[in-house]
Design an enzyme around this catalytic site. Structure first.
Site, PDB file in Angstrom:
ATOM      1  N   PHE A 132      33.177  80.865  50.375  1.00 51.34           N
ATOM      2  CA  PHE A 132      34.289  80.570  51.278  1.00 51.34           C
ATOM      3  C   PHE A 132      35.513  80.100  50.483  1.00 51.34           C
ATOM      4  O   PHE A 132      35.432  79.212  49.651  1.00 51.34           O
ATOM      5  CB  PHE A 132      33.860  79.495  52.279  1.00 51.34           C
ATOM      6  CG  PHE A 132      34.954  79.075  53.215  1.00 51.34           C
ATOM      7  CD1 PHE A 132      35.463  79.958  54.161  1.00 51.34           C
ATOM      8  CD2 PHE A 132      35.490  77.805  53.138  1.00 51.34           C
ATOM      9  CE1 PHE A 132      36.486  79.574  55.020  1.00 51.34           C
ATOM     10  CE2 PHE A 132      36.510  77.409  53.991  1.00 51.34           C
ATOM     11  CZ  PHE A 132      37.021  78.294  54.935  1.00 51.34           C
ATOM     12  N   GLN A 133      36.626  80.730  50.751  1.00 58.84           N
ATOM     13  CA  GLN A 133      37.916  80.427  50.114  1.00 58.84           C
ATOM     14  C   GLN A 133      37.838  80.488  48.582  1.00 58.84           C
ATOM     15  O   GLN A 133      38.550  79.761  47.892  1.00 58.84           O
ATOM     16  CB  GLN A 133      38.460  79.074  50.576  1.00 58.84           C
ATOM     17  CG  GLN A 133      38.936  79.092  52.033  1.00 58.84           C
ATOM     18  CD  GLN A 133      39.742  77.882  52.429  1.00 58.84           C
ATOM     19  OE1 GLN A 133      39.619  76.810  51.839  1.00 58.84           O
ATOM     20  NE2 GLN A 133      40.579  78.037  53.449  1.00 58.84           N
ATOM     21  N   GLU A 192      52.408  76.584  50.962  1.00 61.61           N
ATOM     22  CA  GLU A 192      52.247  76.500  49.504  1.00 61.61           C
ATOM     23  C   GLU A 192      53.376  77.192  48.758  1.00 61.61           C
ATOM     24  O   GLU A 192      53.763  76.754  47.665  1.00 61.61           O
ATOM     25  CB  GLU A 192      50.896  77.091  49.096  1.00 61.61           C
ATOM     26  CG  GLU A 192      49.687  76.298  49.555  1.00 61.61           C
ATOM     27  CD  GLU A 192      49.158  76.709  50.919  1.00 61.61           C
ATOM     28  OE1 GLU A 192      48.090  76.206  51.314  1.00 61.61           O
ATOM     29  OE2 GLU A 192      49.829  77.544  51.597  1.00 61.61           O
ATOM     30  N   LYS A 234      35.619  72.243  42.599  1.00 62.19           N
ATOM     31  CA  LYS A 234      35.455  70.984  43.318  1.00 62.19           C
ATOM     32  C   LYS A 234      34.395  70.091  42.690  1.00 62.19           C
ATOM     33  O   LYS A 234      34.533  68.859  42.668  1.00 62.19           O
ATOM     34  CB  LYS A 234      35.116  71.273  44.773  1.00 62.19           C
ATOM     35  CG  LYS A 234      35.121  70.041  45.662  1.00 62.19           C
ATOM     36  CD  LYS A 234      34.899  70.406  47.117  1.00 62.19           C
ATOM     37  CE  LYS A 234      34.967  69.191  48.033  1.00 62.19           C
ATOM     38  NZ  LYS A 234      34.759  69.556  49.451  1.00 62.19           N
TER      39      LYS A 234
END
Length: 582
Positions: free
Chosen positions: A126-127, A64, A176
């Site tokens: 998570f993340q 990234e 998301k």
């Protein structure tokens, strides 16, 4: 007529409502985006999925940070914003170095990051990472998209903010469930940004005051920074210099704003600038900064910097005024417009003796390097400039090779010199070259890198090979972190610590492992032939110059020291530790 033939045609099913990700991609296409640099991940899958049916090309990178530097190089070479797409958590935090680099150097980037679903925010899912909070100090603006209906407005604002006034990076963080949920919002053209203003033309009274100060100058200097490159002020700067009969000096990032081969141009000033540029700055009676910010690499010991000279500061960002020093006059406005509007107001300065003196300094203190004792980086870069005619785009990493490239590779036009200035980011040069080549595929692009910085982002060799991006990488290999070693030698009694890069790979074999052409230079006699061989190869090339290990960059001004303390050649006695930063 049969019953079948008289029946009404079947009603088509209603069009499916697009997702937030699909609307996002359509908005990006509407902004003129043709290419996105990114690395996929779970929280960004809906956005990557929307790219499949889009005309926008996805360039899959290997890290990234590499994506942000590629997009940065694209932006600086083209003047258009580079766009990055990454996933949440570590995917997003890996862009922070690239955001800082772009922010310090005013490069327009749009970084889009996936985020965990909205119900998970704040639960250490998570993340999950507070990306807007983490990046707040290194972006021009940031958005956390909580409603898909806001996507068209946010995209329009993000591009406007990134590219207007003083350019910079903008972060758009999208959960998301927002990107994969429905979105029926229409495109947005109107902007409503209270308090966001972009200066253009300067106040007439400021221009008149500047003209009056310039008329009194007998030893003027035009000090040109990156803002002049960004605004496309090169022709106006050169016209102003000719009209005034004033010499020009530029910052590291100001290279190319005005033709460095012109007789009025004295080259780069500052810590590793030319001796004659620094002499001129030391003895001037007026210095006018155009799109430059008086940073510490330029001023050295601040209370002794041009202390008897009149100072004028032209900048599009009012936050830069009086931040480092207090000029006699500040002019808020676009660098190109200010210079153009000053032209009819200024008269030639009575500066012939001054120009003669500057020429004498140029003759007395030329850039030089040893011609014997092995292959020298300076020689390789000097020949690169001569062979390419100074017409290629050069991106540079950070370190000794960067300073030698700035000295010996003279830049004739804007957006042909790209390097990390304010942040001093190692690993920037190679991916930035990939981005520059994507932006201007018809141009010859060279990345000048060191063995330390190159190893931080060398995985992008895969990106260059897969897309056949024909960048030429000149690796100055001295098996040291050379600039740190130079400081340790000069100021820390040569007590070397953490600078020996023992364990470096065979870079030619490494390039070949990626399917990239590898070449090597060991002797001065082979320099021209190898450079030409690299130029003629149709794809990416890694040209490794095995240079002498312990060579130092001169001139040099110790950090925090006055410009008058410039060191022109290796000192014969130990030096005091510098008081300023490295």
């Amino acid at each position: 007529m049969s019953a079948a033939s008289s029946a009404a045609p079947p009603t088509p099913p209603p069009a499916a409502t697009p997702t937030g990700a699909e609307v996002l991609i359509r908005c990006l296409a509407r902004e003129g985006v043709r290419r996105i640099f990114g690395l996929s991940g779970g929280a960004a899958i809906p956005i990557f999925d929307a790219l499949v049916d889009s005309q926008i090309e996805l360039v899959l990178v290997r890290h990234e940070q590499g994506a942000t530097h590629i997009a940065d190089g694209y932006a600086r070479a083209s003047g258009r914003p580079g766009v990055v797409l990454v996933t949440s958590g570590p995917g997003a935090t890996n862009t922070v170095t690239g955001l800082l680099t772009a922010h310090m150097d005013s490069a327009p980037l749009i970084v889009i990051s996936g985020q965990t679903i909205r119900p998970n925010l704040g639960t250490d899912a998570f993340q999950e990472a507070d990306v807007t909070g983490i990046t707040y100090p290194v972006v021009k603006h940031s958005y956390l998209v909580n409603d898909a209906a806001e996507i068209p407005r946010i995209v329009r604002e993000a591009f406007h903010i990134a590219t207007t006034g003083r350019p910079g990076p903008v972060l758009v963080d999208i959960p998301k469930d927002v990107s994969q949920g429905p979105c029926s919002a229409n495109f947005v053209d109107a902007l409503d940004l209270p308090g966001y203003q972009t200066p253009g033309r300067a106040a007439p009274e400021a221009l008149s005051a500047a003209a009056a100060l310039l008329a009194k100058a007998r030893q003027p200097v035009l000090y040109i920074g990156h803002g002049a490159v960004i605004s496309g002020a090169g022709k106006a700067v050169m016209a102003l210099a000719k009209q005034m009969r004033a010499p020009i000096v530029n910052t590291l990032l100001g290279k190319g704003a005005a033709d460095e081969t012109h007789p009025l141009h004295l080259g780069m000033l500052g810590m590793h600038g030319t001796a004659y540029a620094n002499r001129a700055v030391t003895h001037c009676d007026l210095i006018m900064a155009v799109g430059a910010r008086w940073d510490d690499r330029i001023t050295g010991k601040l209370d002794e910097f041009c202390k008897d000279a009149v100072k004028i500061h032209v900048d599009v960002d009012p936050a830069e005024f009086n931040k480092v020093l207090r000029p006699n006059l500040c002019i808020l406005g676009d660098a190109k417009l200010v210079c153009e509007e000053l032209l009819p107001l200024v008269q030639p300065c009575n500066s012939e003796e001054w120009l003669e003196q500057c020429d004498k300094w140029r003759q007395k203190y030329p850039l030089r390097y040893p011609k014997r004792g092995g292959l020298r980086a300076q020689h390789v870069l000097d020949r690169l400039d001569a062979i390419t005619g100074g017409r290629s785009i050069i991106t540079a990493d950070v370190g000794q090779h960067q300073m030698w490239a700035a000295q010996f590779c003279r830049t004739r036009e804007g957006r042909r010199w790209i390097t990390s200035g304010g942040a001093g980011t190692m690993g920037f040069g190679f991916p930035a070259a990939i981005g520059a080549k994507f932006a201007r595929p018809e141009e010859e692009v060279w990345a000048v890198v060191g063995d330390g910085g190159f190893q931080m982002t060398l995985a992008e060799l895969a990106t260059a090979r897969v897309h056949n991006v024909a960048v030429k990488v000149l690796l100055i290999n001295n098996n040291y972190l050379g600039m740190v070693r130079q400081w340790q030698e000069m100021f820390f009694e040569n007590r070397l610590s953490g600078v020996d890069l023992e364990g470096n790979p065979d870079f030619v074999k490494l390039a070949e492992a990626y399917g990239v052409k590898g070449l090597r230079i060991r002797r001065p006699a082979d320099v021209d032939r190898k450079i030409e061989e690299a130029r003629s190869w149709p794809g990416p090339v890694l040209l490794v110059a095995e240079v002498v290990k312990e060579d130092n960059v001169f001139p040099m001004i110790p950090a925090g020291a006055p410009i008058a303390n410039m060191i022109i050649e290796p000192p014969r006695t130990p030096l005091e530790k510098p008081s300023g930063s490295t």
